[in-house]
Design an enzyme around this catalytic site. Structure first.
Site, PDB file in Angstrom:
ATOM      1  N   HIS A 147      -5.654  -6.846  -1.397  1.00  6.96           N
ATOM      2  CA  HIS A 147      -4.620  -5.849  -1.078  1.00  6.96           C
ATOM      3  C   HIS A 147      -3.345  -6.522  -0.538  1.00  6.96           C
ATOM      4  O   HIS A 147      -3.388  -7.201   0.468  1.00  6.96           O
ATOM      5  CB  HIS A 147      -5.220  -4.902  -0.030  1.00  6.96           C
ATOM      6  CG  HIS A 147      -4.641  -3.524  -0.016  1.00  6.96           C
ATOM      7  ND1 HIS A 147      -4.284  -2.836  -1.148  1.00  6.96           N
ATOM      8  CD2 HIS A 147      -4.362  -2.684   1.022  1.00  6.96           C
ATOM      9  CE1 HIS A 147      -3.821  -1.638  -0.817  1.00  6.96           C
ATOM     10  NE2 HIS A 147      -3.856  -1.521   0.499  1.00  6.96           N
ATOM     11  N   SER A 153       0.842  -1.184   0.000  1.00  4.17           N
ATOM     12  CA  SER A 153       0.000   0.000   0.000  1.00  4.17           C
ATOM     13  C   SER A 153       0.893   1.255   0.000  1.00  4.17           C
ATOM     14  O   SER A 153       1.827   1.337  -0.799  1.00  4.17           O
ATOM     15  CB  SER A 153      -0.925  -0.052   1.221  1.00  4.17           C
ATOM     16  OG  SER A 153      -2.030   0.769   1.051  1.00  4.17           O
ATOM     17  N   ASP A 161      -8.241  -6.013  -5.711  1.00  5.75           N
ATOM     18  CA  ASP A 161      -7.960  -4.862  -4.853  1.00  5.75           C
ATOM     19  C   ASP A 161      -8.345  -3.549  -5.527  1.00  5.75           C
ATOM     20  O   ASP A 161      -7.780  -3.185  -6.550  1.00  5.75           O
ATOM     21  CB  ASP A 161      -6.465  -4.857  -4.515  1.00  5.75           C
ATOM     22  CG  ASP A 161      -6.083  -3.713  -3.601  1.00  5.75           C
ATOM     23  OD1 ASP A 161      -6.991  -3.074  -3.035  1.00  5.75           O
ATOM     24  OD2 ASP A 161      -4.874  -3.456  -3.458  1.00  5.75           O
TER      25      ASP A 161
END
Ligand SMILES: *[C@@H]1O[C@H](CO)[C@@H](O)[C@H](O)[C@H]1NC(C)=O
Ligand SMILES: *[C@@H]1O[C@H](CO)[C@@H](O)[C@H](O)[C@H]1NC(C)=O
Ligand SMILES: *[C@@H]1O[C@H](CO)[C@@H](O)[C@H](O)[C@H]1NC(C)=O
Ligand SMILES: *[C@@H]1O[C@H](CO)[C@@H](O)[C@H](O)[C@H]1NC(C)=O
Ligand SMILES: *[C@@H]1O[C@H](CO)[C@@H](O)[C@H](O)[C@H]1NC(C)=O
Ligand SMILES: *[C@@H]1O[C@H](CO)[C@@H](O)[C@H](O)[C@H]1NC(C)=O
Ligand SMILES: *[C@@H]1O[C@H](CO)[C@@H](O)[C@H](O)[C@H]1NC(C)=O
Ligand SMILES: *[C@@H]1O[C@H](CO)[C@@H](O)[C@H](O)[C@H]1NC(C)=O
Ligand SMILES: *[C@@H]1O[C@H](CO)[C@@H](O)[C@H](O)[C@H]1NC(C)=O
Length: 578
Positions: A507, A191, A479
């Site tokens: 994710h 991320s 995601d």
């Protein structure tokens, strides 16, 4: 980190970029739903929620500089930054280091969800380091979170400062462990941490041998200009059944219609099994909050829709969106369908009791003055869900939510990413972000600070990374953050820039420990990542043979040429840890 229950409920809505779990309540009992079709691979047993991973790390502190970009020291020139080390596989001074570039939370959040780095460490006989991002977890300048998060003192929270911390920390670690120059540092992150990994390698190839950037989101303009994020969420449900996105849109419609009358509110309460629907507040606000509560669940079940049961925000089965969609189809009404979906997220283990007491909690929060204060700063609560990230920053005037405050600030500076929706190709309520309004609120909250929308992509190259090398970028097919990811190899890139979309991956799935229920795609990607890392390590040793003496070596006993990569073993030694 302590969140009041009312805030915890909102977390999924308010913190979409967050990489990891906020609460880790253990499951007490599991009910296996009759709607899981027996042909699918979804199985759930109480044992699946066990978190048996022991990271075996030691906590260290490093005095970093408060302001790397000004030679005049601040009144308190340095502060302690936390980092964690696992050295159980670490072999000798030439061994590589797997370095996780911490993102916007307590560093243990990422430790708990990045088991792949331990597998890599075992494979390469390396050291694992997890470095905490400044202004999160326990790494605050100015003596305390309260001091640090004031509008003036938060000025030193930026991507650039955080990257400089990690660069300096590497030198510190090399010295402390007497490492040889030929010891390669591989940087990894998920991320926002994936962004940091990518940018660290791009900016300082002299320090970082290569980068594993999982679910990175460097292309923020795509989030702002399109509904791609929410379109992916809708596609995931649509791929389970075409009917689900329609049911959701219809559900919002019934919600906003019914909320206007007393009878309608009773219907909402009954159909959605809410303990209570308040009378004295603006109906529109009530609908917004219920919408946010369901919508947050729908999105989180996709973003963290891992193939096996997990317990991030709440205990959920593997691929929870599949069960949510299937359950929706069993319902007689659209409101019932919303409830059926929410139920998978908020009540999979029966934890909600007989009715969802969400509304009671909102009332509770009102008493605590928490939500009310937020409200007062808004003309309307319509944006509660949309501007969630800033909302948290506003909420956090009370400093109940340190992480939200810090991230709220980043959303008002570099991470400016409000997302429009149209309700047609996505299933959200149509929404067009209003930049003027957003900027105004940042300005108020942070005393004059407004976002610089193009800064980050300009300074960190966006997807113009052809001049870089040794970068492995992954995105999960499921995601929604893939919308801002680099999804194909930029034209003119060298072979050592690799891009993979992980089929059926959520994710940063690839950073998690190997698991028997992993789809073949992620198993394959992890193998490729292992091979890539090995190449980077070899390349590093060729570039920096240990005859080049590192400062620390003059003090220490270190000689080089110690790491001997083993091509075969690298591929086969990936351990499977449940
Ligand atoms: C999970 O926890 C239960 C209860 O504490 C225990 O009996 C079981 O052995 C654990 N399973 C695993 C796989 O560790
Ligand atoms: C934890 O790491 C230490 C080395 O730092 C090692 O001696 C020990 O065996 C490890 N413990 C486990 C349970 O693996
Ligand atoms: C990480 O996992 C450990 C062990 O399961 C747990 O005790 C701890 O609370 C978790 N930390 C965070 C921040 O999630
Ligand atoms: C900012 O930090 C300093 C410590 O360097 C502290 O004295 C001051 O109170 C902080 N400001 C606020 C508003 O908290
Ligand atoms: C590094 O070298 C110094 C000086 O020789 C020594 O005192 C220290 O224990 C060494 N540290 C490690 C981690 O080996
Ligand atoms: C939905 O299914 C289509 C067709 O199989 C596939 O191309 C697409 O990637 C899927 N979308 C998502 C978000 O999983
Ligand atoms: C939560 O799950 C339990 C157990 O399945 C069930 O009895 C209860 O009615 C559910 N609560 C809600 C609000 O759906
Ligand atoms: C955006 O917000 C500003 C300030 O609240 C307002 O004046 C303006 O009309 C809004 N623009 C649109 C397009 O709604
Ligand atoms: C360092 O580790 C490598 C790889 O295992 C090994 O070949 C080498 O002999 C070691 N060097 C020393 C001095 O222990």
């Amino acid at each position: 980190m302590i969140f009041p229950p009312s805030i915890q409920r909102w977390l999924p809505v308010m913190l979409p970029i967050l990489a990891v779990s906020w609460w880790c309540a253990k499951a007490i009992s599991i009910t296996t739903s009759p709607w899981i079709d027996s042909s699918s691979t979804i199985t759930t047993s109480p044992l699946d929620f066990n978190d048996t991973f022991d990271p075996n790390v030691t906590e260290y502190w490093f005095d970093t500089v408060v302001d790397h970009f000004n030679f005049r020291p601040t009144p308190e020139p340095t502060f302690p930054l936390r980092y964690l080390v696992n050295d159980q596989y670490y072999h000798n001074a030439s061994s590589p280091v797997l370095f996780y570039a911490g993102n916007e939370a307590d560093i243990f959040q990422f430790v708990n969800n990045s088991g792949f780095l331990w597998e890599a460490a075992e494979n390469f006989q390396g050291m694992v380091v997890f470095a905490e991002h400044r202004y999160y977890g326990k790494s605050f300048p100015f003596g305390s979170p309260e001091n640090a998060l004031s509008p003036k003192n938060i000025s030193y929270l930026s991507v650039e400062q955080a990257m400089a911390d990690f660069n300096l920390l590497q030198g510190h670690i090399r010295d402390k462990w007497n490492m040889s120059r030929d010891a390669a540092f591989v940087v990894a992150g998920g991320s926002y941490g994936g962004n940091l990994a990518l940018w660290l390698r791009l900016k300082n190839p002299n320090l970082w041998a290569g980068a594993i950037a999982s679910s990175a989101t460097p292309l923020k303009h795509l989030l702002r200009e399109t509904n791609a994020f929410n379109r992916i969420v809708a596609d995931v449900y649509r791929n389970v059944s075409h009917t689900c996105p329609d049911l959701i849109r219809q559900g919002w419609q019934e919600l906003y219609t019914n909320v206007k009358t007393k009878h309608g509110r009773q219907r909402i309460q009954y159909e959605m099994k809410l303990c209570h629907v308040p009378e004295r507040r603006n109906p529109r606000d009530i609908a917004d909050e219920i919408h946010g509560w369901v919508s947050g669940a729908l999105e989180t079940m996709v973003q963290y829709g891992y193939p096996y049961p997990t317990n991030f925000f709440a205990p959920v089965p593997g691929y929870p969106f599949k069960l949510a969609c299937k359950n929706m189809l069993q319902e007689q009404s659209a409101l019932g369908a919303l409830r059926a979906a929410a139920q998978v997220f908020y009540n999979y283990t029966g934890q909600a009791g007989d009715c969802f007491d969400w509304v009671a909690s909102a009332a509770e929060a009102e008493e605590n003055d928490l939500l009310v204060k937020t409200r007062k700063t808004l003309e309307s609560t319509r944006y509660w869900n949309r501007l969630g990230q800033i909302e948290r920053g506003v909420l956090s005037t009370h400093l109940e939510d340190l992480t939200g405050t810090a991230w709220g600030y980043q959303c008002c500076t570099e991470a400016y990413q409000p997302m429009p929706t149209n309700g047609i190709t996505d299933f959200e309520l149509p929404y067009q972000p209003n930049e003027t309004e957003y900027f105004e609120r940042c300005k108020q909250r942070w005393e004059g600070v407004v976002p610089r929308p193009t800064w980050e992509e300009t300074m960190f190259l966006s997807d113009n990374i052809q001049a870089g090398s040794n970068i492995f970028l992954t995105s999960g097919q499921l995601d929604p953050w893939r919308a801002a990811g680099i999804q194909s190899v930029p034209r003119g890139s060298p072979d050592s820039i690799i891009v993979r979309i992980i089929e059926n991956g959520a994710h940063h799935l690839d950073l998690r420990h190997s698991h028997p229920m992993d789809p073949p795609s992620v198993v394959e990607v992890r193998k490729e990542e292992m091979t890539a890392m090995e190449k980077w390590i070899i390349r590093w040793r060729n570039l920096y043979p240990s005859s080049i003496v590192h400062a620390s070596e003059q003090r220490g006993q270190i000689v080089g040429q110690r790491y001997k990569p083993d091509q075969e073993n690298a591929k086969t030694r990936i351990s499977t840890i449940l």
